[in-house]
Enzyme design. Structure first.
Site, PDB file in Angstrom:
ATOM      1  CB  CYS A  37      -0.995  -0.011   1.150  1.00 44.05           C
ATOM      2  SG  CYS A  37      -0.441   0.798   2.635  1.00 44.05           S
ATOM      3  CB  THR A  39       1.999   2.831   4.630  1.00 51.09           C
ATOM      4  OG1 THR A  39       0.797   3.525   4.937  1.00 51.09           O
ATOM      5  CG2 THR A  39       2.957   2.942   5.798  1.00 51.09           C
ATOM      6  CG  HIS A  42       4.922   7.419   2.109  1.00 52.18           C
ATOM      7  ND1 HIS A  42       5.374   8.645   1.667  1.00 52.18           N
ATOM      8  CD2 HIS A  42       3.581   7.431   1.951  1.00 52.18           C
ATOM      9  CE1 HIS A  42       4.343   9.362   1.260  1.00 52.18           C
ATOM     10  NE2 HIS A  42       3.240   8.650   1.420  1.00 52.18           N
ATOM     11  CG  HIS A  60       0.628  -2.330   6.894  1.00 53.55           C
ATOM     12  ND1 HIS A  60       1.566  -1.723   6.113  1.00 53.55           N
ATOM     13  CD2 HIS A  60      -0.563  -1.861   6.494  1.00 53.55           C
ATOM     14  CE1 HIS A  60       0.959  -0.911   5.263  1.00 53.55           C
ATOM     15  NE2 HIS A  60      -0.337  -0.979   5.461  1.00 53.55           N
ATOM     16  CD  GLU A  61      -2.502  -3.183   2.765  1.00 55.44           C
ATOM     17  OE1 GLU A  61      -2.765  -3.830   1.734  1.00 55.44           O
ATOM     18  OE2 GLU A  61      -2.551  -1.942   2.827  1.00 55.44           O
ATOM     19  CB  CYS A  89       1.050   2.076  25.652  1.00 58.30           C
ATOM     20  SG  CYS A  89      -0.051   3.414  26.167  1.00 58.30           S
ATOM     21  CB  CYS A  92      -1.149   6.872  26.347  1.00 55.58           C
ATOM     22  SG  CYS A  92      -2.013   6.439  24.829  1.00 55.58           S
ATOM     23  CB  CYS A  95      -4.689   3.480  25.425  1.00 54.65           C
ATOM     24  SG  CYS A  95      -3.529   2.970  24.137  1.00 54.65           S
ATOM     25  CB  CYS A 103      -1.481   4.029  21.181  1.00 58.23           C
ATOM     26  SG  CYS A 103      -0.244   3.891  22.487  1.00 58.23           S
TER      27      CYS A 103
HETATM   28 ZN   LIG Z   1      -1.818  -0.132   4.255  1.00 59.25          ZN
HETATM   29 ZN   LIG Z   2      -1.517   4.163  24.435  1.00 61.88          ZN
END
Ligand SMILES: [Zn+2]
Ligand SMILES: [Zn+2]
Length: 335
Positions: A37, A39, A42, A60-61, A89, A92, A95, A103
């Site tokens: 994709c 990303t 990039h 990540h896919e 996390c 935070c 979250c 996050c």
């Molecule tokens: Zn993607």
């Molecule tokens: Zn977090």
């Protein structure tokens, strides 16, 4: 096993490493398809070198099959799964607000942490979602971008009878258009690439091609009122310049594209029509679940978006082709 390693801007190297042993809470996956994709493009260009280490594994896919899973995890060998890549996390402000996908210490599998561009992949089972048998392997690999789209459309509050303009008809813009249509909206997608325009047409989406003025078109379409919702999915300054001129009073603008540079926006229209503009990024767990439902029921067709499958060894060439404006929609690495 084979894996593809990021070797600095413009380079991926395929190498051989031992099959990893899953640790506590992890399932071992055999990867079948990984989508490429924006990303990843990039990353390929070195824009994310502050997040992706040298020798890192991207992807990540990921669509995969479970080889082994912990007892009582709810997963067994042979399950077909997709990987939700968000690591948060849990403590935070984001979250605690229920926005764990935003996050403050967000890490993404396949960007900051090792991803799926390899034959075997250990992943903790809380990142896995089962894929129904009705869905083919190609379609399953497009569930991640569909989850992006269902999240975007939900955040923008698109409803039956709305008129929607999508700037940008790549994979995410196309999927946003299809989800909006499924929700009962009238959709037009603005795009300049002829190949993509042709594909959008075969999916039954109305399009606005190169040289067509979006503002003029919307004024005619809506008798000067403006559309209910506009999505900015191009990252281009011309689209950002036009986006506040096409939306009705109290209408909504969703910024989905990644804008690395500040862009000129017509704020007079934001003021004059009391518009709402928001960003939309990644996805909630609910967006993934809706994506799987829409894909499995056939309400949103995914397989036609896959225009090319390449082997792991061709990752560098595949990225170069995508950057060069090749005639593609979604490109998958097939393992
Ligand atoms: Zn993607
Ligand atoms: Zn977090």
């Amino acid at each position: 096993m084979r894996a593809s390693f990021y070797d600095g801007p413009g380079r991926f190297a395929t190498g051989s490493v031992p099959v990893p042993a899953p640790t506590r809470g992890e399932a071992l996956l055999r990867v079948r398809r990984v989508g490429i994709c924006g990303t990843d493009l990039h990353i390929f260009q070195g824009h994310l070198d502050h997040r992706v280490p040298r020798g890192g594994v991207i992807g990540h896919e990921t669509f995969a099959e479970v080889v082994e899973a912990p007892k009582d995890s709810g997963f067994v060998a042979g399950d077909r799964v997709v990987v939700e890549p968000v690591v948060c996390c849990g403590a935070c402000r984001a979250c605690r607000m229920g926005a764990s996908y935003l996050c403050y210490s967000l890490k993404v599998l396949g960007v900051d942490l090792p991803g799926g561009m390899r034959e075997y992949y250990p992943v903790t089972t809380d990142h896995l979602l089962k894929v129904p048998d009705a869905l083919g392997d190609d379609a399953a690999a497009v569930i991640e971008p569909l989850a992006v789209a269902t999240h975007d459309v939900t955040r923008a509050g698109v409803k039956r009878g709305d008129r929607v303009l999508v700037f940008g008809g790549g994979p995410i813009g196309a999927l946003i258009g299809l989800v909006c249509r499924q929700r009962g909206a009238e959709v037009v997608v603005s795009e300049i690439n002829e190949f993509r325009l042709g594909l959008l047409g075969t999916l039954g989406l109305e399009t606005l091609g190169r040289g067509r003025d979006a503002v003029k078109f919307v004024n005619e379409w809506t008798d000067g009122v403006g559309v209910d919702v506009a999505f900015e999915v191009t990252g281009r300054p011309e689209a950002v310049r036009a986006v506040t001129d096409v939306v009705r009073v109290w209408g909504t603008i969703s910024i989905v594209a990644i804008h690395a540079e500040p862009m000129a926006v017509n704020l007079y229209q934001m003021f004059a029509r009391e518009l709402t503009m928001h960003g939309s990024r990644l996805y909630t767990r609910a967006a993934w679940e809706e994506a799987i439902r829409l894909a499995a029921s056939g309400a949103v067709p995914l397989a036609p978006l896959v225009s090319r499958r390449i082997p792991l060894e061709a990752l560098t060439e595949g990225m170069q082709a995508a950057l060069g404006g090749a005639n593609v929609m979604k490109v998958l690495v097939e393992l």
